[in-house]
Design an enzyme around this catalytic site. Structure first.
Site, PDB file in Angstrom:
ATOM      1  N   GLY A  13      25.600  77.061  66.112  1.00 58.95           N
ATOM      2  CA  GLY A  13      25.133  77.930  65.027  1.00 58.95           C
ATOM      3  C   GLY A  13      26.187  78.056  63.934  1.00 58.95           C
ATOM      4  CG  ASP A 142      27.369  85.009  69.527  1.00 56.34           C
ATOM      5  OD1 ASP A 142      26.811  85.678  68.653  1.00 56.34           O
ATOM      6  OD2 ASP A 142      26.882  83.956  69.990  1.00 56.34           O
TER       7      ASP A 142
HETATM    8  O1  F6P Z   1      25.463  82.179  68.709  1.00 57.29           O
HETATM    9  C1  F6P Z   1      25.233  82.638  67.425  1.00 57.29           C
HETATM   10  C2  F6P Z   1      23.868  83.270  67.302  1.00 57.29           C
HETATM   11  O2  F6P Z   1      23.713  83.751  65.984  1.00 57.29           O
HETATM   12  C3  F6P Z   1      23.583  84.369  68.318  1.00 57.29           C
HETATM   13  O3  F6P Z   1      24.210  85.582  68.017  1.00 57.29           O
HETATM   14  C4  F6P Z   1      22.072  84.416  68.271  1.00 57.29           C
HETATM   15  O4  F6P Z   1      21.530  84.882  69.473  1.00 57.29           O
HETATM   16  C5  F6P Z   1      21.710  82.968  68.072  1.00 57.29           C
HETATM   17  O5  F6P Z   1      22.862  82.310  67.554  1.00 57.29           O
HETATM   18  C6  F6P Z   1      20.556  82.751  67.133  1.00 57.29           C
HETATM   19  O6  F6P Z   1      20.239  81.408  67.158  1.00 57.29           O
HETATM   20  P1  F6P Z   1      19.212  80.741  66.140  1.00 57.29           P
HETATM   21  O7  F6P Z   1      19.915  80.603  64.817  1.00 57.29           O
HETATM   22  O8  F6P Z   1      18.916  79.432  66.752  1.00 57.29           O
HETATM   23  O9  F6P Z   1      18.032  81.648  66.029  1.00 57.29           O
END
Ligand code: F6P
Length: 360
Positions: A13, A142
Site C-alpha cells: 500500500g 500501520d
Molecule cells: O496497510 C496499509 C493499509 O492502509 C491498512 O491500514 C488498510 O487496512 C489497508 O492498507 C487498506 O488496503 P486497500 O488500499 O487495499 O484498501
C-alpha cells in the site's frame, strides 16, 4: 571504476513519504555518480519485459518529493505478486521471472521500499535477489513492523487522521453529539492510539486491548463534555457482531441513548503532503540504504532505533516479529509488530481520562 547501477521499487500500500525516499535516493546516488533505475509497479514491473524508468532529478524534481503516493506506482490489483503467486501456485514461475528480469537489468543493488508483507515475503523468496545487494526501507501507515521505531508514512497518517478529527470536533460540539471515527491500521492500533491521543479522544479502542461496551458507555455518559471523538481501530472485533467496527460501536451507543455519527477517513490517511518528520526519516533511510550499498551490505533493512538509523538483517527482522499465518495462503508468514503493554502512550492515555479498554 564501473559506474554503479541501482534499482528502486515501491511495493504494498502507498503512503506519504515514498516520493521523498525516491528523490533522496536519486540525489544521494547522483552525488556518488551512480545511475538509478525506477522499477514501475513494484514486482509487477519485473514480470515479463522489465518496465523501468531512468531516474534523475529532472524526472522527480524536489518540489514533487513531498507529494503522497508513489511516483513509481505500487502495482496493479490482481497482478502476479508474492502473495498471488502463492495463492495461484505459481511461486517457482514468479521467482524465475523476477530473477530473469533482474539479470536483464544488470543491477548492482536493489532498494525495496515496502511494508511488513513485502519485506517478509522478499526474505522468504530471497534467492531472487542473490545476484544484487538487496536493501529494504520500511514504510507503512500501520507502524506494525518489528525492529524499527518508525516507518515512513506513519507520522503523516497520524497528522491526516488528527486533522480529520479536528474538523469533526467542531461540528460534534455544535450538535452535542459524538463521532465514532474508524482508523486504518489493520490489526495494529498504533495509528488509532497516536491520533487519538493527539486529538484528545474520549475513548480509543485498539485490537491489542480488550474492551467492554458497558464500560465504554458509562465512560461516555460521565464525560465532562456531551460531544467528542471515539477512535476505533479497524482491527477491533466485537463478539457476536459483524460489519464495520465503527458501525458496531455506533449501534451500541445509539441503543444506550448516546447521540452519535460514524466517520471514515479511509485512504485520506495515506494521503496528504508528507510532514517534516516523515521527510527527515525518508532522507535518513535513503542515506542509510546508500551507505549500506557502499559498504557491501545485502539482505538488510534500514531501521530507526532509539534515535539512531542503522541497518538490521532481514533474518533478524523476520525472527523478531510475531508471525501471522494466513490459512488461505499456506507458506505465507508475515512478521508483525503490535502495541506492547508497556507502551508509554497507553498509560498517558489512561491518565488523561481516555477510555482504552481493560488497560490497568
Ligand atoms: O496497510 C496499509 C493499509 O492502509 C491498512 O491500514 C488498510 O487496512 C489497508 O492498507 C487498506 O488496503 P486497500 O488500499 O487495499 O484498501
Amino acid at each position: 571504476m564501473k559506474r554503479k547501477k541501482i534499482g528502486i521499487m515501491t511495493t504494498g500500500g502507498d503512503c506519504s513519504g515514498l516520493n521523498t525516499v525516491i528523490h533522496r535516493v536519486i540525489r544521494g546516488a547522483s552525488i556518488r555518480g551512480w545511475r538509478v533505475i525506477g522499477i514501475l509497479d513494484g514486482t509487477d514491473g519485473l514480470c515479463g519485459t522489465p518496465r523501468t524508468i531512468e531516474l534523475t532529478e529532472e524526472v522527480l524534481p524536489i518540489e514533487n518529493a513531498r507529494l503522497s503516493g508513489s511516483f513509481l506506482h505500487n502495482g496493479h490489483a490482481g497482478a502476479l505478486n508474492f502473495e498471488t503467486a502463492i495463492e495461484r501456485n505459481k511461486v517457482a514461475q514468479f521467482n524465475k521471472q523476477l530473477r530473469k528480469s533482474l539479470a536483464e537489468l544488470k543491477l548492482d543493488a536493489l532498494i525495496l521500499v515496502g511494508g511488513n508483507g513485502s519485506t517478509s515475503l522478499a526474505w522468504a523468496n530471497r534467492e531472487i535477489y542473490q545476484d544484487v545487494q538487496f536493501i529494504c526501507i520500511p514504510k507503512t501507515i500501520d507502524m506494525d513492523m518489528p525492529l524499527t521505531d518508525r516507518t515512513i508514512g506513519f507520522d503523516t497518517a497520524v497528522q491526516q487522521l488528527t486533522s480529520f478529527c479536528d474538523q469533526l470536533m467542531l461540528t460534534a460540539r455544535s450538535h452535542h453529539r459524538w463521532f465514532v471515527v474508524q482508523s486504518m491500521g489493520r490489526d495494529c492500533g498504533n495509528l488509532a492510539l497516536n491520533a487519538g491521543v493527539a486529538i484528545g479522544a474520549s475513548a480509543i479502542l485498539i485490537p491489542e486491548i480488550k474492551f467492554n461496551v458497558d464500560d465504554l458507555i458509562a465512560h461516555i455518559k460521565s464525560a465532562p463534555t456531551d460531544y467528542g471523538i471515539i477512535m476505533v481501530s479497524e482491527g477491533i472485533t466485537l463478539r457476536g457482531h459483524s460489519g464495520k467496527p465503527a458501525d458496531m460501536i455506533s449501534r451500541k451507543l445509539t441503543a444506550a441513548g448516546i447521540v452519535n455519527r460514524t466517520a471514515f477517513p479511509e485512504h485520506t490517511q495515506r494521503a496528504g503532503d508528507t510532514i517534516a518528520t516523515d521527510r527527515i526519516l525518508a532522507t535518513r533511510f535513503a542515506d542509510c540504504a546508500l551507505n549500506a550499498i557502499e559498504n557491501g551490505e545485502t539482505y538488510v533493512m534500514t531501521a530507526l532505533e532509539c534515535g539512531d538509523v542503522k541497518t538490521v538483517s532481514l533474518a533478524d527482522f523476520v525472527a523478531a516479529g510475531d508471525s501471522t499465518h494466513d490459512p488461505k495462503i499456506p507458506g505465507l508468514c508475515t512478521a508483525n509488530a503490535y502495541i506492547e503493554p508497556d507502551d508509554p502512550l497507553l498509560s498517558v492515555a489512561r491518565d488523561m481520562g481516555i477510555y482504552i479498554g481493560n488497560y490497568k
